[in-house]
Motif scaffolding. Structure first.
Motif, PDB file in Angstrom:
ATOM      1  N   TYR A   1      -7.976  42.963  -3.866  1.00  0.00           N
ATOM      2  CA  TYR A   1      -7.206  41.866  -4.460  1.00  0.00           C
ATOM      3  C   TYR A   1      -7.351  41.831  -5.978  1.00  0.00           C
ATOM      4  CZ  TYR A   1      -7.009  39.509   0.131  1.00  0.00           C
ATOM      5  OH  TYR A   1      -6.785  39.170   1.446  1.00  0.00           O
ATOM      6  N   VAL A   2      -6.332  41.280  -6.625  1.00  0.00           N
ATOM      7  CA  VAL A   2      -6.456  40.834  -8.019  1.00  0.00           C
ATOM      8  C   VAL A   2      -6.198  39.334  -7.976  1.00  0.00           C
ATOM      9  CG1 VAL A   2      -5.346  40.853 -10.286  1.00  0.00           C
ATOM     10  CG2 VAL A   2      -5.846  42.998  -9.134  1.00  0.00           C
ATOM     11  N   THR A   3      -7.123  38.546  -8.528  1.00  0.00           N
ATOM     12  CA  THR A   3      -6.991  37.092  -8.421  1.00  0.00           C
ATOM     13  C   THR A   3      -7.274  36.415  -9.766  1.00  0.00           C
ATOM     14  OG1 THR A   3      -9.313  36.643  -7.963  1.00  0.00           O
ATOM     15  CG2 THR A   3      -7.954  37.233  -6.071  1.00  0.00           C
ATOM     16  N   ASN A   4      -7.005  35.125  -9.782  1.00  0.00           N
ATOM     17  CA  ASN A   4      -7.339  34.330 -10.969  1.00  0.00           C
ATOM     18  C   ASN A   4      -8.526  33.413 -10.718  1.00  0.00           C
ATOM     19  OD1 ASN A   4      -5.448  35.275 -12.822  1.00  0.00           O
ATOM     20  ND2 ASN A   4      -3.827  33.982 -11.974  1.00  0.00           N
ATOM     21  N   THR A   5      -9.043  33.413  -9.476  1.00  0.00           N
ATOM     22  CA  THR A   5     -10.209  32.589  -9.162  1.00  0.00           C
ATOM     23  C   THR A   5     -11.196  33.436  -8.367  1.00  0.00           C
ATOM     24  OG1 THR A   5      -9.353  31.875  -7.031  1.00  0.00           O
ATOM     25  CG2 THR A   5      -8.773  30.505  -8.936  1.00  0.00           C
TER      26      THR A   5
ATOM     27  N   GLU B   1      -7.943  34.460  -2.986  1.00  0.00           N
ATOM     28  CA  GLU B   1      -6.600  33.899  -3.097  1.00  0.00           C
ATOM     29  C   GLU B   1      -5.953  34.532  -4.300  1.00  0.00           C
ATOM     30  OE1 GLU B   1      -7.138  29.733  -3.485  1.00  0.00           O
ATOM     31  OE2 GLU B   1      -7.814  29.502  -1.409  1.00  0.00           O
ATOM     32  N   GLY B   2      -4.962  35.336  -4.069  1.00  0.00           N
ATOM     33  CA  GLY B   2      -4.312  35.999  -5.208  1.00  0.00           C
ATOM     34  C   GLY B   2      -3.419  37.099  -4.709  1.00  0.00           C
ATOM     35  N   TYR B   3      -3.366  38.176  -5.449  1.00  0.00           N
ATOM     36  CA  TYR B   3      -2.450  39.254  -5.128  1.00  0.00           C
ATOM     37  C   TYR B   3      -3.181  40.344  -4.345  1.00  0.00           C
ATOM     38  CZ  TYR B   3       0.942  42.999  -5.824  1.00  0.00           C
ATOM     39  OH  TYR B   3       1.837  44.019  -5.638  1.00  0.00           O
ATOM     40  N   LEU B   4      -2.657  40.657  -3.172  1.00  0.00           N
ATOM     41  CA  LEU B   4      -3.241  41.716  -2.351  1.00  0.00           C
ATOM     42  C   LEU B   4      -2.642  43.051  -2.805  1.00  0.00           C
ATOM     43  CD1 LEU B   4      -4.969  42.577   0.128  1.00  0.00           C
ATOM     44  CD2 LEU B   4      -2.937  42.164   1.544  1.00  0.00           C
TER      45      LEU B   4
ATOM     46  N   ASN C   1      -0.632  46.839 -10.771  1.00  0.00           N
ATOM     47  CA  ASN C   1       0.333  46.240 -11.688  1.00  0.00           C
ATOM     48  C   ASN C   1       0.379  44.723 -11.608  1.00  0.00           C
ATOM     49  OD1 ASN C   1       1.245  48.755 -12.804  1.00  0.00           O
ATOM     50  ND2 ASN C   1       2.162  49.131 -10.801  1.00  0.00           N
ATOM     51  N   GLN C   2      -0.775  44.123 -11.823  1.00  0.00           N
ATOM     52  CA  GLN C   2      -0.910  42.665 -11.750  1.00  0.00           C
ATOM     53  C   GLN C   2      -1.752  42.142 -12.898  1.00  0.00           C
ATOM     54  OE1 GLN C   2      -0.280  39.730  -9.920  1.00  0.00           O
ATOM     55  NE2 GLN C   2       1.500  40.997  -9.368  1.00  0.00           N
ATOM     56  N   LEU C   3      -1.491  40.886 -13.208  1.00  0.00           N
ATOM     57  CA  LEU C   3      -2.253  40.195 -14.221  1.00  0.00           C
ATOM     58  C   LEU C   3      -3.290  39.349 -13.498  1.00  0.00           C
ATOM     59  CD1 LEU C   3      -1.847  39.870 -17.294  1.00  0.00           C
ATOM     60  CD2 LEU C   3      -0.436  37.902 -16.779  1.00  0.00           C
ATOM     61  N   GLY C   4      -4.547  39.442 -13.890  1.00  0.00           N
ATOM     62  CA  GLY C   4      -5.551  38.614 -13.226  1.00  0.00           C
ATOM     63  C   GLY C   4      -6.884  38.642 -13.931  1.00  0.00           C
TER      64      GLY C   4
ATOM     65  N   ILE D   1       6.951  42.227 -20.310  1.00  0.00           N
ATOM     66  CA  ILE D   1       6.955  42.074 -18.852  1.00  0.00           C
ATOM     67  C   ILE D   1       7.824  40.901 -18.405  1.00  0.00           C
ATOM     68  CG2 ILE D   1       5.535  41.523 -16.830  1.00  0.00           C
ATOM     69  CD1 ILE D   1       3.356  43.241 -18.009  1.00  0.00           C
ATOM     70  N   TYR D   2       7.668  39.774 -19.064  1.00  0.00           N
ATOM     71  CA  TYR D   2       8.455  38.598 -18.659  1.00  0.00           C
ATOM     72  C   TYR D   2       9.765  38.500 -19.428  1.00  0.00           C
ATOM     73  CZ  TYR D   2       3.958  36.946 -16.838  1.00  0.00           C
ATOM     74  OH  TYR D   2       2.774  36.822 -16.175  1.00  0.00           O
ATOM     75  N   GLY D   3      10.098  39.545 -20.184  1.00  0.00           N
ATOM     76  CA  GLY D   3      11.300  39.481 -21.000  1.00  0.00           C
ATOM     77  C   GLY D   3      10.952  39.093 -22.422  1.00  0.00           C
TER      78      GLY D   3
HETATM   79  C1  LIG Z   1      -2.814  34.837 -12.829  1.00  0.00           C
HETATM   80  O1  LIG Z   1      -2.299  33.939 -13.798  1.00  0.00           O
HETATM   81  C2  LIG Z   1      -1.207  34.444 -14.573  1.00  0.00           C
HETATM   82  C3  LIG Z   1      -0.790  33.366 -15.548  1.00  0.00           C
HETATM   83  O2  LIG Z   1      -1.830  33.092 -16.401  1.00  0.00           O
HETATM   84  C4  LIG Z   1      -0.053  34.834 -13.675  1.00  0.00           C
HETATM   85  O3  LIG Z   1       0.985  35.371 -14.452  1.00  0.00           O
HETATM   86  C5  LIG Z   1      -0.542  35.858 -12.685  1.00  0.00           C
HETATM   87  O4  LIG Z   1       0.505  36.181 -11.790  1.00  0.00           O
HETATM   88  C6  LIG Z   1      -1.730  35.306 -11.897  1.00  0.00           C
HETATM   89  N1  LIG Z   1      -2.244  36.366 -11.049  1.00  0.00           N
HETATM   90  C7  LIG Z   1      -2.399  36.217  -9.762  1.00  0.00           C
HETATM   91  C8  LIG Z   1      -2.929  37.397  -9.051  1.00  0.00           C
HETATM   92  O5  LIG Z   1      -2.148  35.180  -9.189  1.00  0.00           O
END
Ligand SMILES: *[C@@H]1O[C@H](CO)[C@@H](O)[C@H](O)[C@H]1NC(C)=O
Ligand SMILES: *[C@@H]1O[C@H](CO)[C@@H](O)[C@H](O)[C@H]1NC(C)=O
Ligand SMILES: *[C@@H]1O[C@H](CO)[C@@H](O)[C@H](O)[C@H]1NC(C)=O
Ligand SMILES: *[C@@H]1O[C@H](CO)[C@@H](O)[C@H](O)[C@H]1NC(C)=O
Ligand SMILES: *[C@@H]1O[C@H](CO)[C@@H](O)[C@H](O)[C@H]1NC(C)=O
Ligand SMILES: *[C@@H]1O[C@H](CO)[C@@H](O)[C@H](O)[C@H]1NC(C)=O
Length: 436
Positions: free
Chosen positions: A108-112, A118-121, A140-143, A201-203
């Protein structure tokens, strides 16, 4: 004694270079953060996974090992010290011959740091079959965290994690390049771009772009700029917006099409003596000129840009640019009212098409990149466009770079008396002191 042959040396150097290249092409972020795990067995601490050797060879001091009696899910976690990263991919070296303990793992890549994650698998090991013990998993994820998670028990013990090496590739948010050394363009939304190529990435940020249109990779405004803006990103003040533009000879594509902000509409003409003249309506400090030409231009020959203070004296004015190619962006430092472009003449005729003209400078008593700052009150004339310093001096009674220090008349009179007194008394301070 040196027993290495030259060929061996070259081979060694070559393989060394290859390793360096591979590492620098994908920036490993594990030096920038800390590793933790649910529990540790026999010295297999979580940090062992982010230190060399890069191999599957197992021992408790080079691989991680979580506790063996726990029936709860096992996890290993990496947290970036700098906050958020854009993770392109993750490489894992698992303990050799223990692929069955890796079976069913999730990444996973997560923010917590919540468990279960809980986050991106990024990846879940599919059944059936044993996983490969060396894997590179694209994410390819932000975390902020990377979590290796395993709920699958082996036959004797609960879930166990044994990672011998982990590389987390990507860049810290807002940076890109092979060593993440470049900053993402400020025109990318949230200043966020792909680590590999710097594309937004977001434009892109369209604040000052005409029709809200910008190139989502470069951030460059595609259609042109909003009122009084110029430059690729429309982040500079355009003196030409309020100017009047004349093309000679006159045509049905008037000069005003060149200072309307739009790159799409173009001013066009053709004739034996062609000129393009911008009247700024007052003498202005100019720091740069952008010219966007269209398709229909006489290219071969000498292109000249003149600056002058009257409309017909340009021939004897200052030459800002003269060369064999079309000017696009010119840095200048000049004071003038009229800008005149003269294309080369081909035979008896020249063709001209100017889609947009940008003239960098500020209207009177303003400064700053978008001219939204007011020059100091006591400047005598315009101020420096970058610093706001009063480059032409101060009004009477004021001094300082920004003419911010008033010269108090009473103080002046005091010093004048003191000076006169000392002069008449042979500069004897003692007498002055005695008098007081
Ligand atoms: C983590 O937070 C950023 C915004 O700060 C968001 O763009 C990103 O999708 C989040 N990553 C995950 C894995 O939820
Ligand atoms: C930049 O890289 C991203 C992700 O690899 C890709 O989707 C995008 O198309 C690339 N941009 C350009 C301009 O090649
Ligand atoms: C851009 O805006 C102008 C003026 O607002 C409009 O005439 C033109 O059609 C627009 N172009 C596009 C591509 O939307
Ligand atoms: C225009 O006049 C100003 C003074 O008012 C002078 O400094 C400047 O050099 C003149 N510009 C040209 C191109 O002659
Ligand atoms: C003109 O000035 C800009 C900003 O100061 C700079 O980035 C650019 O390299 C300069 N161009 C030339 C041709 O000197
Ligand atoms: C100042 O100096 C001159 C000679 O150097 C002398 O004649 C005069 O008396 C001096 N004045 C006072 C006020 O001491």
């Amino acid at each position: 004694m040196n027993t290495w042959s030259r060929a061996d040396m070259i081979l060694l150097l070559l393989s060394h270079t290859a390793v360096l290249l591979r590492v620098s092409a994908q920036h490993n972020l594990t030096p920038f953060g800390t590793a933790t795990q649910i529990s540790t067995y026999s010295g297999g601490i979580p940090q062992n996974a982010i230190k060399p050797p890069v191999s599957n060879a197992f021992s408790f001091d080079i691989c991680t090992h979580t506790g063996i009696v726990s029936r709860t899910p096992a996890w290993w976690m990496f947290q970036f010290s700098f906050g958020t990263a854009y993770i392109t991919d993750i490489t894992i070296y698992y303990r050799e011959q223990y692929a069955y303990r890796m079976d069913g793992f999730k990444l996973y890549v997560t923010n917590t740091s919540t468990i279960p994650p809980e986050g991106y698998l990024c990846y879940e090991d599919p059944d059936p079959g044993l996983p490969n013990i060396i894997q590179t998993i694209p994410c390819n994820q932000l975390g902020r965290y990377v979590i290796y998670y395993d709920t699958k028990e082996d036959s004797t013990y609960g879930p166990i994690i044994e990672l011998c090496y982990v590389a987390i590739n990507g860049c810290r948010k807002g940076f890109w390049g092979s060593n993440c050394e470049k900053m993402c363009s400020e025109y990318c939304i949230e200043r966020h771009c792909y680590p590999g190529n710097g594309s937004c990435i977001y434009g892109c940020n369209t604040d000052n772009c005409l029709n809200d249109s910008c190139n989502k990779f470069t951030g460059i405004c595609t259609d042109g700029c909003m009122e009084r803006r110029t430059g690729d990103f429309c982040n500079k003040y355009n003196l030409a917006y309020d100017s009047s533009v004349l093309i000679n000879p006159n045509s049905r594509y008037p000069g005003s099409l060149a200072n309307d902000g739009s790159k799409i509409s173009c001013s066009k003409t053709k004739g034996p003596t062609v000129t393009f003249q911008v009247d700024l309506k007052e003498e202005s400090i100019v720091t740069g000129v952008y010219i966007l030409f269209g398709e229909h231009n006489t290219k071969v020959g000498s292109h000249t840009l003149y600056a002058s203070n009257t409309s017909n004296s340009w021939k004897t004015g200052t030459i800002l640019f003269e060369d064999q190619f079309l000017p696009t962006r010119i840095n200048v430092s000049a004071v003038f009212r009229y800008l005149t472009y003269v294309p080369p003449s081909q035979g008896t005729s020249a063709e001209l098409e100017v889609c947009e003209i940008g003239i960098l400078g500020c209207p009177p008593s303003h400064y700053g990149p978008v001219c939204n700052k007011l020059c100091p009150d006591n400047c005598n004339g315009p101020c420096d466009l970058e610093t706001g310093n009063c480059i032409f001096g101060c009004l009477n009674g004021w001094i300082g770079n920004k003419c911010e220090q008033g010269i108090n008349i009473k103080t002046l009179q005091f010093y004048a008396r003191l000076f006169t007194y000392l002069l008449y008394n042979n500069f004897s301070i003692c007498r002055w002191v005695l008098v007081i």
